[in-house]
Design a protein around this motif. Structure first.
Motif, short mmCIF file in Angstrom:
data_model
loop_
_atom_site.label_atom_id
_atom_site.label_comp_id
_atom_site.label_asym_id
_atom_site.label_seq_id
_atom_site.Cartn_x
_atom_site.Cartn_y
_atom_site.Cartn_z
N ILE B 32 29.16 30.00 46.97
CA ILE B 32 29.73 31.26 46.50
C ILE B 32 28.59 32.26 46.28
CG2 ILE B 32 29.65 31.15 43.98
CD1 ILE B 32 32.75 31.27 44.14
N ASP B 33 28.80 33.51 46.67
CA ASP B 33 27.77 34.51 46.38
C ASP B 33 28.40 35.69 45.66
OD1 ASP B 33 29.11 35.87 48.24
OD2 ASP B 33 27.48 36.12 49.66
N ASP B 34 27.60 36.69 45.39
CA ASP B 34 28.12 37.74 44.51
C ASP B 34 29.23 38.55 45.16
OD1 ASP B 34 26.40 38.85 46.24
OD2 ASP B 34 25.10 39.81 44.76
N ARG B 35 29.39 38.44 46.49
CA ARG B 35 30.53 39.13 47.08
C ARG B 35 31.81 38.32 46.84
NH1 ARG B 35 28.91 39.49 53.07
NH2 ARG B 35 28.41 37.37 52.48
N ILE B 37 32.40 36.27 44.26
CA ILE B 37 32.76 36.00 42.85
C ILE B 37 33.93 36.86 42.35
CG2 ILE B 37 31.89 36.25 40.48
CD1 ILE B 37 29.26 35.06 41.46
N PRO B 38 33.88 38.19 42.56
CA PRO B 38 35.00 38.98 42.03
C PRO B 38 36.35 38.57 42.63
CG PRO B 38 33.19 40.41 42.67
CD PRO B 38 32.86 39.05 43.16
N ARG B 39 36.35 38.29 43.91
CA ARG B 39 37.61 37.92 44.54
C ARG B 39 38.11 36.59 43.99
NH1 ARG B 39 38.19 37.17 50.92
NH2 ARG B 39 37.80 39.39 50.91
N ALA B 41 37.52 35.37 41.11
CA ALA B 41 37.98 35.56 39.73
C ALA B 41 39.36 36.21 39.70
CB ALA B 41 36.97 36.42 38.97
N ILE B 42 39.55 37.20 40.58
CA ILE B 42 40.84 37.91 40.54
C ILE B 42 41.97 37.00 40.99
CG2 ILE B 42 42.12 39.74 41.69
CD1 ILE B 42 39.46 41.37 41.30
N LEU B 43 41.72 36.21 42.03
CA LEU B 43 42.79 35.30 42.46
C LEU B 43 43.01 34.21 41.41
CD1 LEU B 43 42.30 35.05 46.30
CD2 LEU B 43 44.23 35.98 45.04
N SER B 44 41.95 33.84 40.72
CA SER B 44 42.11 32.87 39.64
C SER B 44 42.98 33.45 38.54
CB SER B 44 40.72 32.50 39.11
OG SER B 44 40.83 31.59 38.05
N VAL B 84 39.33 26.80 36.62
CA VAL B 84 39.19 27.70 35.45
C VAL B 84 40.57 28.09 34.92
CG1 VAL B 84 38.49 30.02 34.81
CG2 VAL B 84 36.92 28.56 36.07
#
Lengths: 229, 208
Positions: B32-35, B37-39, B41-44, B84
């Motif tokens: 996983i990279d910083d691109r 991570i946001p996706r 998290a949002i799907l989580s 998570v």
């Protein structure tokens, strides 16, 4: 830039889902069991948090390790069974919908109150009551509180018929205890039910904190990857 | 359903599930990279909130899983996303349990990951949005059935008293599979039209 736009769009999706969970009658997904002492037995039902009752689910009642009763819930998800005296251990009811949902409710032995011990012989205080007094506690819809104040001497025979007739045989102490317990149980039942439902409710604050905890974790992840470079 | 509570599964199943889920998370965190991570998290968050919404179906009650869509959009990132969300559902609402976290993660993320690997390339290279939508629908439905099968297998392997009945499983999971397929088809069809890159899991190249 478009990526930012879609992230924003998705960000808007999750609060929408959250509000859906709150507004609509459907809500959380989890099986719970509500059980309460009712007379000489236990009655209750299973429910899914937010709505729905498990019909045809298998239930099993245990006292300690011994199985008291088993059966399938009816269309209302309800079950009922008698509990033999004395109650020596906590009574547990386990519900199994047979597709992976399992839930248990436990009633401590103390919840069975005066019923827990085998019926004691008549207390000495009572005036020599005749045959009717030995019968099981009368139906709880009699105006119980008036009974003890009546003059006990006359000892009218026949069943206690409430009404306004002054000469009522004073019931024995265990009988009074049983009456009071039945009345209290009846009054408290809806409260217990409500508490169980409130316990299992989804709270908006909890859902929001979950969502923002996840976003916070993402922030920490971004910080960590940023630092590594 | 996919939230197996504590005290139902046997220790080997719990440990096995935990180890496999940990391996999945480890694999995902390396890639996983910083691109991504946001996706992730949002799907989580979507899964966390969305799978709290349950509808009574027949004798039981079901909720959506979104794991087909997550598998396509996140690749192996689905494992930490589900973990998570399940952890928070267990802690905040008592859904599922802490000891069964690994098994539950596996039950939901496993089929999603497999569907993402199998159907993902075909969905991304589909000639039209309708075709991508159809493939996603099939993937979504299969993923729901896969989760049902894995839940049943976990209970069966534990030789517990709670082995599901095929009849009840079918009554519960077939409507869910249908709904899950429809949702996956709509989401993927929409993304394919407006943002096709969203269907590509943006993971760092292997070993990066």
């Amino acid at each position: 830039m478009r990526r930012v736009a879609i992230l924003l769009a998705l960000l808007l999706v999750s609060p929408a889902l959250v509000s859906l969970a709150l507004v609509s009658p459907v809500a959380a997904h989890s099986l719970r069991v509500f059980a309460r002492v009712e007379g000489a037995g236990v009655a209750g039902y299973g429910f899914f948090v937010g709505g729905g009752r498990p019909h045809g689910a298998l239930w099993r009642a245990r006292m300690g390790e011994t199985v008291l009763a088993t059966g399938e819930t009816d269309a209302e998800g309800a079950f009922a069974f008698a509990v033999p005296r004395p109650v020596t251990d906590a009574v547990t009811v386990t519900l199994d919908t047979r597709e992976g949902h399992v839930a248990t409710a436990t009633l401590a032995a103390a919840r069975f109150g005066a019923h827990a011990a085998p019926a004691a012989p008549t207390a000495p205080a009572a005036s020599a009551a005749s045959a009717p007094a030995a019968a099981p506690p009368p139906a709880p819809d009699i105006a119980a509180p008036t009974a003890p104040t009546a003059p006990a001497a006359s000892a009218a025979n026949g069943p206690i018929s409430g009404a306004a007739a002054p000469p009522i045989p004073s019931p024995s102490a265990p009988e009074v205890a049983a009456l009071v317990e039945a009345a209290v149980a009846r009054e408290v039942a809806p409260l217990l039910e409500r508490i169980e439902a409130m316990d299992a409710r989804l709270r908006f604050a909890d859902i929001l904190s979950g969502v923002f905890l996840i976003l916070g974790l993402a922030g920490m992840g971004l910080w960590a990857t940023g630092r590594r470079r | 359903m996919a939230h197996i509570p504590d005290g139902v599964l046997s220790a080997p199943v719990l440990v096995g599930g935990g180890v496999l889920a940990a391996l999945g998370v480890g694999w995902a965190l390396r890639r996983i990279d910083d691109r991504a991570i946001p996706r992730t998290a949002i799907l989580s968050a979507v899964f966390f909130a969305g799978s709290l919404v349950a509808v009574p179906v027949g004798p039981s009650s079901v909720h959506l899983l979104f794991s087909g869509v997550m598998g396509v959009m996140l690749g192996v990132g689905i494992v930490p996303a589900v973990l998570v969300a399940l952890l928070l559902q267990a802690m905040l609402f008592g859904f599922g349990g802490l000891t069964t976290l690994g098994v539950n993660t596996l039950d939901i993320a496993g089929p999603g990951l497999v569907a993402g690997l199998l159907f993902g390339p075909a969905i991304r290279h589909a000639a039209s949005a309708a075709r991508a939508s159809l493939l996603a629908g099939i993937a979504g439905a299969l993923v729901a059935l896969g989760t049902g099968g894995m839940v049943a297998a976990a209970l069966w392997l534990s030789a517990s008293d709670y082995v599901p009945l095929a009849r009840v499983l079918a009554a519960t999971y077939l409507p869910l599979a249908f709904a899950e397929g429809m949702i996956a088809a709509v989401i993927v069809g929409f993304l394919r039209k407006v943002q096709p890159e969203a269907l590509e899991p943006r993971l760092a190249p292997r070993g990066a």
